[in-house]
Design a protein around this motif. Sequence first.
Motif, PDB file in Angstrom:
ATOM      1  N   THR A  17       1.211  -2.819   6.410  1.00 19.33           N
ATOM      2  CA  THR A  17       0.496  -1.680   5.827  1.00 19.33           C
ATOM      3  C   THR A  17       1.093  -0.345   6.248  1.00 19.33           C
ATOM      4  OG1 THR A  17      -1.513  -3.012   5.895  1.00 19.33           O
ATOM      5  CG2 THR A  17      -1.769  -0.651   5.483  1.00 19.33           C
ATOM      6  N   ASP A  18       1.361   0.500   5.274  1.00 26.88           N
ATOM      7  CA  ASP A  18       1.777   1.878   5.520  1.00 26.88           C
ATOM      8  C   ASP A  18       0.530   2.727   5.754  1.00 26.88           C
ATOM      9  OD1 ASP A  18       3.690   4.274   5.200  1.00 26.88           O
ATOM     10  OD2 ASP A  18       2.168   4.642   3.646  1.00 26.88           O
ATOM     11  N   PHE A  19       0.605   3.633   6.735  1.00 33.81           N
ATOM     12  CA  PHE A  19      -0.599   4.392   7.087  1.00 33.81           C
ATOM     13  C   PHE A  19      -1.121   5.215   5.921  1.00 33.81           C
ATOM     14  CE2 PHE A  19      -2.945   8.065   8.615  1.00 33.81           C
ATOM     15  CZ  PHE A  19      -3.881   7.460   9.434  1.00 33.81           C
ATOM     16  N   LYS A  20      -0.242   5.919   5.208  1.00 30.34           N
ATOM     17  CA  LYS A  20      -0.708   6.765   4.102  1.00 30.34           C
ATOM     18  C   LYS A  20      -1.354   5.916   3.005  1.00 30.34           C
ATOM     19  CE  LYS A  20       0.578  10.497   0.963  1.00 30.34           C
ATOM     20  NZ  LYS A  20      -0.286   9.976  -0.090  1.00 30.34           N
ATOM     21  N   TYR A  22      -2.940   3.101   3.440  1.00 32.10           N
ATOM     22  CA  TYR A  22      -4.271   2.724   3.910  1.00 32.10           C
ATOM     23  C   TYR A  22      -5.207   3.919   3.905  1.00 32.10           C
ATOM     24  CZ  TYR A  22      -8.095   1.068   6.772  1.00 32.10           C
ATOM     25  OH  TYR A  22      -9.348   0.733   7.219  1.00 32.10           O
ATOM     26  N   TRP A  23      -4.714   5.075   4.344  1.00 34.98           N
ATOM     27  CA  TRP A  23      -5.559   6.282   4.401  1.00 34.98           C
ATOM     28  C   TRP A  23      -6.057   6.653   3.007  1.00 34.98           C
ATOM     29  CZ3 TRP A  23      -7.965   8.735   8.124  1.00 34.98           C
ATOM     30  CH2 TRP A  23      -8.513   9.998   7.846  1.00 34.98           C
ATOM     31  N   LYS A  62      -1.701  -3.065  14.852  1.00 35.84           N
ATOM     32  CA  LYS A  62      -2.270  -1.824  14.333  1.00 35.84           C
ATOM     33  C   LYS A  62      -3.786  -1.887  14.332  1.00 35.84           C
ATOM     34  CE  LYS A  62       1.637  -1.243  11.162  1.00 35.84           C
ATOM     35  NZ  LYS A  62       2.067  -1.150   9.747  1.00 35.84           N
ATOM     36  N   PHE A  64      -7.349   0.611  13.301  1.00 37.42           N
ATOM     37  CA  PHE A  64      -7.882   1.860  12.752  1.00 37.42           C
ATOM     38  C   PHE A  64      -9.290   1.605  12.233  1.00 37.42           C
ATOM     39  CE2 PHE A  64      -7.931   5.882  10.366  1.00 37.42           C
ATOM     40  CZ  PHE A  64      -7.383   6.699  11.346  1.00 37.42           C
ATOM     41  N   ASN A  78      -2.444  10.745  11.723  1.00 39.24           N
ATOM     42  CA  ASN A  78      -1.452  10.334  10.721  1.00 39.24           C
ATOM     43  C   ASN A  78      -0.742   9.050  11.142  1.00 39.24           C
ATOM     44  OD1 ASN A  78       0.143  11.222  12.803  1.00 39.24           O
ATOM     45  ND2 ASN A  78       1.044  12.941  11.671  1.00 39.24           N
ATOM     46  N   ALA A  79      -1.386   8.263  12.005  1.00 46.35           N
ATOM     47  CA  ALA A  79      -0.787   7.005  12.450  1.00 46.35           C
ATOM     48  C   ALA A  79      -1.892   6.062  12.931  1.00 46.35           C
ATOM     49  CB  ALA A  79       0.210   7.254  13.583  1.00 46.35           C
ATOM     50  N   PHE A  80      -1.605   4.786  12.895  1.00 46.13           N
ATOM     51  CA  PHE A  80      -2.533   3.804  13.427  1.00 46.13           C
ATOM     52  C   PHE A  80      -2.560   3.879  14.956  1.00 46.13           C
ATOM     53  CE2 PHE A  80      -1.122   1.695   9.421  1.00 46.13           C
ATOM     54  CZ  PHE A  80      -2.363   1.672   8.787  1.00 46.13           C
TER      55      PHE A  80
END
Length: 240
Positions: A17-20, A22-23, A62, A64, A78-80
Amino acid sequence: KRITIDYFPMDHIKEYTDFKTYWDYRSSVRARGDVLPREEQGEFFRKAEAENPYRSDVQTSKLFLGVDLTRRWFEAYNAFLPSDFIFPLQRLPFEDTEFWCPADPEGVLNNFMQVDYEQYPGEFATYNLPTHEERYDIWFREYGKKAELIVTSEEELKTMLPLYNDLRDNNVFALFISRIPGDVWGSIPDKYEVRWSAYRDFRSQYAVAMSESAYLKDYKNEKIIFEGNTKEALDRICDK
């Protein structure tokens, strides 16, 4: 003993998973749920969390917040959170008792809390009167002073903000009561980083509003119409 514990449950997030990504997904789910009637939100977010495609049922690297939990002080990240900050847990002594703690407590505090955790918090009052936790209102009502500041717009909140700050500096438990139409989850009071509640405590020693309104009538004790004179209102509440 006026001790509280905050719990922040988190999910393991799938490795790819890329953070952005997921966000953005989490933000879209929160946006859909936040506009629902309050009584429907709990079920909506529980179902959304169960269907979260990025949540992992096994431990990953990771961590979050899931889609069912929001805390505003996490919103800037901006990061897990690396799971090796937490696991494996260790036991550390505190006041003659051992407790389970993160594997890297300083890593969590330095990299994820956005505050200098070694600095004494300025929000604590002097004279041994605690002002940190919302539930101290009962203690203040019985042993100190509590003033509820009722606002119906952002402009009213801004006008009463100097009074709020001065009251808390003088060890009065000042609390905004948000009656702002359309404000979801207190986003306007939160923007000003003030203590607020959606519920009134009619036994509070003081109730303050910008005008004579129905919101004041049920209070049992002193009611104040605030006309912008912070010193006059402060002196009246503090008996100076």
